[in-house]
Design a protein around this motif. Structure first.
Motif, PDB file in Angstrom:
ATOM      1  N   VAL A 205       0.674  -1.304   0.010  1.00  0.00           N
ATOM      2  CA  VAL A 205      -0.055   0.022   0.035  1.00  0.00           C
ATOM      3  C   VAL A 205       0.692   1.068  -0.054  1.00  0.00           C
ATOM      4  O   VAL A 205       0.712   2.035  -0.776  1.00  0.00           O
ATOM      5  N   ARG A 206       1.821   1.228   0.715  1.00  0.00           N
ATOM      6  CA  ARG A 206       2.716   2.433   0.928  1.00  0.00           C
ATOM      7  C   ARG A 206       3.532   2.540  -0.425  1.00  0.00           C
ATOM      8  O   ARG A 206       3.786   3.775  -0.863  1.00  0.00           O
ATOM      9  N   LEU A 207       4.064   1.384  -0.830  1.00  0.00           N
ATOM     10  CA  LEU A 207       4.796   1.675  -2.187  1.00  0.00           C
ATOM     11  C   LEU A 207       3.776   2.171  -3.263  1.00  0.00           C
ATOM     12  O   LEU A 207       4.260   3.001  -4.049  1.00  0.00           O
ATOM     13  N   ALA A 208       2.471   1.640  -3.280  1.00  0.00           N
ATOM     14  CA  ALA A 208       1.610   2.315  -4.400  1.00  0.00           C
ATOM     15  C   ALA A 208       1.308   3.646  -4.369  1.00  0.00           C
ATOM     16  O   ALA A 208       1.380   4.348  -5.229  1.00  0.00           O
ATOM     17  N   GLU A 209       1.137   4.181  -2.743  1.00  0.00           N
ATOM     18  CA  GLU A 209       1.054   5.597  -2.793  1.00  0.00           C
ATOM     19  C   GLU A 209       2.280   6.273  -3.184  1.00  0.00           C
ATOM     20  O   GLU A 209       2.167   7.412  -3.965  1.00  0.00           O
TER      21      GLU A 209
END
Length: 108
Positions: free
Chosen positions: A58-62
């Motif tokens: 999720v953090r990487l996608a953001e």
């Protein structure tokens, strides 16, 4: 789940034991212990990764989305400037041609 103190032994190895030659049986036992420790570390690593992987994704996608938006905006501005420069050049050429034609053939 084992704790770090269960995985890593607190007993220091004496200096004399570190440099002393070992017999083949002792080396085989040590390599078996190393393999078992390595397998344990692999299992613990897999568990930790499984536990945090979703949050990391999720953090990487953001972060990727933020990077993409920033770069897309900069790219759009660059393309717009280029198109405006090309259009301004084409407009100057068209006006120059029209003025030249008017000078050569007034009132035509």
């Amino acid at each position: 789940m084992p704790t770090l103190t269960e995985v890593v032994r607190a007993d220091p190895v004496p200096v004399s034991a570190q440099t002393a030659p070992t017999d083949p049986e002792a080396e085989a036992a040590a390599s078996g212990a190393d393999a078992a420790t390595e397998q344990l570390v692999d299992r613990i690593t897999d568990r930790v990764l499984a536990a945090v992987m979703h949050r990391l994704e999720v953090r990487l996608a953001e972060r990727v989305q933020g990077w993409w938006q920033l770069h897309a905006q900069q790219c759009a501005q660059d393309v717009a400037r280029s198109l405006l420069d090309d259009t301004a050049g084409d407009l100057r050429d068209a006006v120059a041609d029209a003025l030249s034609a008017e000078v050569q053939h007034p009132g035509a």
